[in-house]
Design a protein around this motif. Structure first.
Motif, PDB file in Angstrom:
ATOM      1  N   GLN A   1     -15.080  51.521  10.899  1.00 40.74           N
ATOM      2  CA  GLN A   1     -14.775  50.625   9.780  1.00 40.74           C
ATOM      3  C   GLN A   1     -13.917  49.474  10.308  1.00 40.74           C
ATOM      4  OE1 GLN A   1     -12.674  52.947   6.844  1.00 40.74           O
ATOM      5  NE2 GLN A   1     -11.150  53.667   8.303  1.00 40.74           N
ATOM      6  N   ASN A   2     -14.010  48.340   9.657  1.00 37.94           N
ATOM      7  CA  ASN A   2     -13.379  47.127  10.192  1.00 37.94           C
ATOM      8  C   ASN A   2     -11.889  47.075   9.864  1.00 37.94           C
ATOM      9  OD1 ASN A   2     -13.068  44.672  11.433  1.00 37.94           O
ATOM     10  ND2 ASN A   2     -13.994  43.483   9.794  1.00 37.94           N
ATOM     11  N   VAL A   3     -11.135  48.024  10.425  1.00 44.67           N
ATOM     12  CA  VAL A   3      -9.694  48.103  10.164  1.00 44.67           C
ATOM     13  C   VAL A   3      -8.987  46.809  10.545  1.00 44.67           C
ATOM     14  CG1 VAL A   3      -7.578  49.277  10.842  1.00 44.67           C
ATOM     15  CG2 VAL A   3      -9.626  50.609  10.378  1.00 44.67           C
ATOM     16  N   GLU A   4      -9.370  46.231  11.664  1.00 40.86           N
ATOM     17  CA  GLU A   4      -8.691  45.015  12.118  1.00 40.86           C
ATOM     18  C   GLU A   4      -8.997  43.828  11.216  1.00 40.86           C
ATOM     19  OE1 GLU A   4      -9.151  44.436  16.352  1.00 40.86           O
ATOM     20  OE2 GLU A   4      -8.974  46.592  16.717  1.00 40.86           O
ATOM     21  N   GLY A   5     -10.088  43.922  10.458  1.00 42.21           N
ATOM     22  CA  GLY A   5     -10.401  42.873   9.499  1.00 42.21           C
ATOM     23  C   GLY A   5      -9.622  43.004   8.202  1.00 42.21           C
ATOM     24  N   PHE A   6      -9.009  44.180   7.979  1.00 40.70           N
ATOM     25  CA  PHE A   6      -8.215  44.366   6.760  1.00 40.70           C
ATOM     26  C   PHE A   6      -7.013  43.428   6.768  1.00 40.70           C
ATOM     27  CE2 PHE A   6      -9.485  49.119   6.186  1.00 40.70           C
ATOM     28  CZ  PHE A   6     -10.780  48.718   5.926  1.00 40.70           C
ATOM     29  N   GLU A   7      -6.286  43.385   7.863  1.00 35.53           N
ATOM     30  CA  GLU A   7      -5.147  42.497   8.099  1.00 35.53           C
ATOM     31  C   GLU A   7      -4.270  42.341   6.863  1.00 35.53           C
ATOM     32  OE1 GLU A   7      -5.267  38.441   7.964  1.00 35.53           O
ATOM     33  OE2 GLU A   7      -4.524  38.054   9.990  1.00 35.53           O
ATOM     34  N   ALA A   8      -4.303  41.176   6.201  1.00 34.38           N
ATOM     35  CA  ALA A   8      -3.451  40.952   5.025  1.00 34.38           C
ATOM     36  C   ALA A   8      -3.926  41.761   3.815  1.00 34.38           C
ATOM     37  CB  ALA A   8      -3.425  39.466   4.670  1.00 34.38           C
ATOM     38  N   HIS A   9      -5.094  42.360   3.933  1.00 36.33           N
ATOM     39  CA  HIS A   9      -5.650  43.185   2.856  1.00 36.33           C
ATOM     40  C   HIS A   9      -5.450  44.661   3.200  1.00 36.33           C
ATOM     41  CE1 HIS A   9      -8.381  44.897  -0.052  1.00 36.33           C
ATOM     42  NE2 HIS A   9      -9.233  45.278   0.865  1.00 36.33           N
ATOM     43  N   GLY A  10      -4.201  45.088   3.378  1.00 35.23           N
ATOM     44  CA  GLY A  10      -3.922  46.496   3.625  1.00 35.23           C
ATOM     45  C   GLY A  10      -4.069  46.920   5.067  1.00 35.23           C
ATOM     46  N   GLY A  11      -3.877  46.019   6.013  1.00 33.73           N
ATOM     47  CA  GLY A  11      -4.091  46.349   7.415  1.00 33.73           C
ATOM     48  C   GLY A  11      -2.866  46.793   8.181  1.00 33.73           C
ATOM     49  N   TRP A  12      -1.695  46.870   7.529  1.00 35.55           N
ATOM     50  CA  TRP A  12      -0.465  47.221   8.244  1.00 35.55           C
ATOM     51  C   TRP A  12      -0.319  48.728   8.404  1.00 35.55           C
ATOM     52  CZ3 TRP A  12       2.643  43.818  10.657  1.00 35.55           C
ATOM     53  CH2 TRP A  12       2.498  42.458  10.333  1.00 35.55           C
ATOM     54  N   VAL A  13       0.207  49.121   9.554  1.00 34.77           N
ATOM     55  CA  VAL A  13       0.505  50.526   9.837  1.00 34.77           C
ATOM     56  C   VAL A  13       2.021  50.683   9.836  1.00 34.77           C
ATOM     57  CG1 VAL A  13       0.313  52.414  11.502  1.00 34.77           C
ATOM     58  CG2 VAL A  13      -1.584  50.796  11.202  1.00 34.77           C
ATOM     59  N   ALA A  14       2.515  51.681   9.114  1.00 34.71           N
ATOM     60  CA  ALA A  14       3.959  51.863   8.984  1.00 34.71           C
ATOM     61  C   ALA A  14       4.302  53.337   8.938  1.00 34.71           C
ATOM     62  CB  ALA A  14       4.484  51.184   7.713  1.00 34.71           C
ATOM     63  N   SER A  15       5.513  53.656   9.331  1.00 35.70           N
ATOM     64  CA  SER A  15       6.049  54.998   9.135  1.00 35.70           C
ATOM     65  C   SER A  15       6.633  55.072   7.730  1.00 35.70           C
ATOM     66  CB  SER A  15       7.149  55.280  10.167  1.00 35.70           C
ATOM     67  OG  SER A  15       8.286  54.457   9.895  1.00 35.70           O
ATOM     68  N   PRO A  16       6.869  56.282   7.206  1.00 36.00           N
ATOM     69  CA  PRO A  16       7.529  56.385   5.901  1.00 36.00           C
ATOM     70  C   PRO A  16       8.888  55.697   5.885  1.00 36.00           C
ATOM     71  CG  PRO A  16       6.565  58.496   6.499  1.00 36.00           C
ATOM     72  CD  PRO A  16       6.435  57.611   7.708  1.00 36.00           C
ATOM     73  N   VAL A  17       9.627  55.782   6.983  1.00 36.01           N
ATOM     74  CA  VAL A  17      10.949  55.153   7.043  1.00 36.01           C
ATOM     75  C   VAL A  17      10.836  53.640   6.919  1.00 36.01           C
ATOM     76  CG1 VAL A  17      12.972  54.739   8.493  1.00 36.01           C
ATOM     77  CG2 VAL A  17      11.987  57.027   8.357  1.00 36.01           C
ATOM     78  N   ASP A  18       9.862  53.047   7.613  1.00 34.01           N
ATOM     79  CA  ASP A  18       9.707  51.596   7.527  1.00 34.01           C
ATOM     80  C   ASP A  18       9.284  51.161   6.130  1.00 34.01           C
ATOM     81  OD1 ASP A  18      10.508  50.926  10.075  1.00 34.01           O
ATOM     82  OD2 ASP A  18       8.499  51.074  10.933  1.00 34.01           O
ATOM     83  N   LEU A  19       8.425  51.939   5.488  1.00 32.55           N
ATOM     84  CA  LEU A  19       8.041  51.607   4.111  1.00 32.55           C
ATOM     85  C   LEU A  19       9.254  51.660   3.183  1.00 32.55           C
ATOM     86  CD1 LEU A  19       4.604  53.365   3.541  1.00 32.55           C
ATOM     87  CD2 LEU A  19       5.073  50.922   3.669  1.00 32.55           C
ATOM     88  N   LEU A  20      10.143  52.625   3.421  1.00 32.50           N
ATOM     89  CA  LEU A  20      11.336  52.729   2.588  1.00 32.50           C
ATOM     90  C   LEU A  20      12.304  51.588   2.859  1.00 32.50           C
ATOM     91  CD1 LEU A  20      11.970  56.564   2.584  1.00 32.50           C
ATOM     92  CD2 LEU A  20      11.276  55.121   0.672  1.00 32.50           C
ATOM     93  N   ARG A  21      12.397  51.145   4.101  1.00 30.58           N
ATOM     94  CA  ARG A  21      13.233  49.975   4.393  1.00 30.58           C
ATOM     95  C   ARG A  21      12.735  48.772   3.595  1.00 30.58           C
ATOM     96  NH1 ARG A  21      16.609  50.632   8.835  1.00 30.58           N
ATOM     97  NH2 ARG A  21      16.091  52.341  10.260  1.00 30.58           N
ATOM     98  N   PHE A  22      11.419  48.632   3.515  1.00 26.31           N
ATOM     99  CA  PHE A  22      10.847  47.530   2.734  1.00 26.31           C
ATOM    100  C   PHE A  22      11.140  47.709   1.255  1.00 26.31           C
ATOM    101  CE2 PHE A  22       7.266  45.913   0.199  1.00 26.31           C
ATOM    102  CZ  PHE A  22       7.366  44.563   0.491  1.00 26.31           C
TER     103      PHE A  22
END
Length: 219
Positions: free
Chosen positions: A75-96
């Motif tokens: 699947q075109n994961v790299e094409g997702f980019e600004a459309h849900g393409g970021w990879v994060a840990s739970p800690v980083d999501l909580l920082r946001f």
């Protein structure tokens, strides 16, 4: 579209601009855009398991047309980019998520911008056919549920693609949590993020005393 707007307005590429102006200020600089092939991903990144064990022709060189698991190049994961393409840990999501905590100055948005992010939209998006306010609505990037009359809200967002199911919650009482799964469904076809949602609220309600120190400093 918003990713391209950022590039047009700033004259910079999307990923480095977001890193410098969104992720770094909130302390989540380790987030990165997803890569299609497992061998191109950081060693710390999990493997992803499609619940239906689907395969597809690989989209990425040097393995184009090789049969691969859907999450690993099919699947075109790299094409997702600004459309849900970021990879994060739970800690980083909580920082946001914590960047918008009530009573604290956000490092990335003005007070008025934060208020606009939670605001009820006009028309049927925010009201039902009888013009009554909906209990919950989609604001600017978040599902939002107003709580009480003090302007507080509970906001959340889920994520779902082949090989992953995610949940990020900002509760009106100041509790935030993130839960990430490396599969998209159970054997019965149920999304893990949906199954755990109510249980997380129950678990949080059972805690009577929370630490009063900054736990991020220990991570």
């Amino acid at each position: 579209m918003l990713g391209r707007v950022i590039e047009a307005v700033t004259g910079q590429k999307y990923e480095p601009w977001v890193r410098a102006n969104v992720l770094k200020p909130v302390g989540a600089a380790a987030m990165h855009l997803g890569r299609g092939l497992p061998e191109d991903r950081p060693k710390s990144e999990v493997r992803y398991y499609d619940s239906k064990k689907r395969t597809a022709d690989c989209l990425y060189t040097p393995r184009v047309r090789e049969t691969v698991p859907l999450p690993d190049g099919g699947q075109n994961v790299e094409g997702f980019e600004a459309h849900g393409g970021w990879v994060a840990s739970p800690v980083d999501l909580l920082r946001f998520a914590c960047a918008f905590d009530a009573g604290k100055k956000s490092p990335i948005l003005s007070e008025s911008a934060v208020a606009e992010m939670w605001a009820r939209p006009d028309g049927r998006a925010g009201r039902d056919a009888e013009e009554k306010p909906r209990d919950a609505y989609y604001g600017c990037g978040w599902m939002v549920r107003p709580v009480g009359k003090a302007g507080r809200v509970t906001a959340w967002h889920t994520g779902l693609i082949s090989g992953t199911s995610t949940l990020l919650v900002r509760r009106s009482d100041g509790l935030n949590w993130a839960v990430l799964f490396n599969t998209d469904a159970t054997a019965k076809g149920e999304q893990p993020a949906s199954l755990i949602d109510g249980q997380m609220h129950t678990a949080a309600a059972a805690v009577k005393t929370w630490p009063d120190t900054d736990l991020f400093e220990k991570l």
